[in-house]
Design a protein around this motif. Sequence first.
Motif, PDB file in Angstrom:
ATOM      1  N   UNK A 262      40.258  43.220  54.026  1.00 34.59           N
ATOM      2  CA  UNK A 262      40.076  41.929  53.351  1.00 34.59           C
ATOM      3  C   UNK A 262      40.905  40.831  54.013  1.00 34.59           C
ATOM      4  N   UNK A 263      42.050  41.215  54.597  1.00 27.38           N
ATOM      5  CA  UNK A 263      42.947  40.211  55.197  1.00 27.38           C
ATOM      6  C   UNK A 263      42.430  39.697  56.540  1.00 27.38           C
ATOM      7  N   UNK A 264      41.493  40.434  57.162  1.00 25.72           N
ATOM      8  CA  UNK A 264      41.091  40.146  58.545  1.00 25.72           C
ATOM      9  C   UNK A 264      40.776  38.674  58.863  1.00 25.72           C
ATOM     10  N   UNK A 284      41.517  40.464  48.100  1.00 25.07           N
ATOM     11  CA  UNK A 284      40.825  41.581  47.434  1.00 25.07           C
ATOM     12  C   UNK A 284      40.747  41.414  45.915  1.00 25.07           C
ATOM     13  N   UNK A 285      41.817  40.849  45.327  1.00 27.90           N
ATOM     14  CA  UNK A 285      41.871  40.815  43.858  1.00 27.90           C
ATOM     15  C   UNK A 285      41.713  39.412  43.280  1.00 27.90           C
ATOM     16  N   UNK A 286      41.158  38.511  44.072  1.00 30.55           N
ATOM     17  CA  UNK A 286      41.028  37.119  43.603  1.00 30.55           C
ATOM     18  C   UNK A 286      40.207  37.037  42.315  1.00 30.55           C
ATOM     19  N   UNK A 287      39.255  37.966  42.137  1.00 31.80           N
ATOM     20  CA  UNK A 287      38.384  37.905  40.952  1.00 31.80           C
ATOM     21  C   UNK A 287      38.951  38.672  39.757  1.00 31.80           C
ATOM     22  N   UNK A 288      39.659  39.778  40.021  1.00 27.58           N
ATOM     23  CA  UNK A 288      40.081  40.594  38.867  1.00 27.58           C
ATOM     24  C   UNK A 288      41.512  40.345  38.394  1.00 27.58           C
ATOM     25  N   UNK A 289      42.303  39.555  39.110  1.00 34.87           N
ATOM     26  CA  UNK A 289      43.638  39.202  38.620  1.00 34.87           C
ATOM     27  C   UNK A 289      43.642  37.723  38.232  1.00 34.87           C
ATOM     28  N   UNK A 290      44.505  37.388  37.259  1.00 33.67           N
ATOM     29  CA  UNK A 290      44.636  35.979  36.876  1.00 33.67           C
ATOM     30  C   UNK A 290      45.689  35.271  37.709  1.00 33.67           C
TER      31      UNK A 290
END
Length: 356
Positions: A262-264, A284-290
């Motif tokens: 994801x960092x690429x 990676x977690x932009x959608x599932x973390x606040x």
Amino acid sequence: MQVTFPHMGYIYVGIAAMAKWLNVGVVVPPPTSQRTLSLGVKYSPEMVCLPFKLSLGNMIEALESGADTIIMPGGLYGCRFGYYHKAQEAILRELGYDFEMVSQELGIMHMVKRITRGTPLREVITGLRFGLTKMNVLHELEQMVHKKRAVERDRGEVSRIHRDGTKAIENAADHQELKRVRQEYLQTLKNLPTVSPPIPLKIGITGEFFIAIDPFANMDMDVELGRLGAEVCRPLSVGEWIRFTPVPIILGLREKDRSHKAAMPYLSRNVFGDGWQSVGEKVLHARDWDGLVHVEPFGCLPETMARNIMPSIKDGLPVLNLIFDEHTAKAGVINRLEAFVDMLRKKKRRQVKVCV
Ligand code: SF4
């Protein structure tokens, strides 16, 4: 032989279990405290990173308690961690301690052989398995603790169960007892009375491994976030680190592999430490973390790079960056966490209203 090792979160539980299983004498350093930090700071180079100082303090306290052999990872790393053991050995010798420093510089098997001194390989593997199983159970317990702390009805109850459970896992003498302890504490957590927070939050913690996992180093950040009603998600954990599951490894499905991928677009190579993963976790977690709390020791080059790359990732995930050294005050950390959680709640409330 009396073996010791720095604390680094709960890693010591697994290492102590392996050593005891193999009848190797163990001296677990006293829990990391202000004294540990003061000793580490007193004898370390001023500008070295905080994990160096804390682990040196652990070593001094363990040597004072009778240890004569120190286990410390080291070798080919792209940051200072690779030579921690060499520098720490030199400092401790100068202080007059008589001990042996064992690192995996010449390979993990070489290190195991030096500690177990002739124990048959089968026995060694059984001991390793027991230690790894304990660390996996600790990881499971911790994940459940993070979920429950955010919604507990009686403040402090989850932390009490976590403390007792960790002690019980540490004391479990065999696989059967470990299984019983695991079931008992997971069940107790499941049955705890809970409340529903008006706006539930999920906050990720990423950054440098030691600071992210060690409760003394990060000033009990998990507990503080839980107290504020936020569920902590921490992909960097001992459990993730030691889990050996061939299929995800071969298919590149481990959290670490997925975050590197994801960092690429933002960072296309390993900058060592955990810098690459820190950048990847944000994507990676932009959608599932606040929100994301990014932690780093002062002067940590990999995390300095990650911190400076993060603002270019335009995914809307708010980031709170916290830098730790021996001058960091807990009140200041709590203050910033409270303000961050407040801001996330307001943001989420606005989003909810828009949707309604
Ligand atoms: S990752 Fe950072 S803090 Fe950790 S050893 Fe390397 S330079 Fe130090």
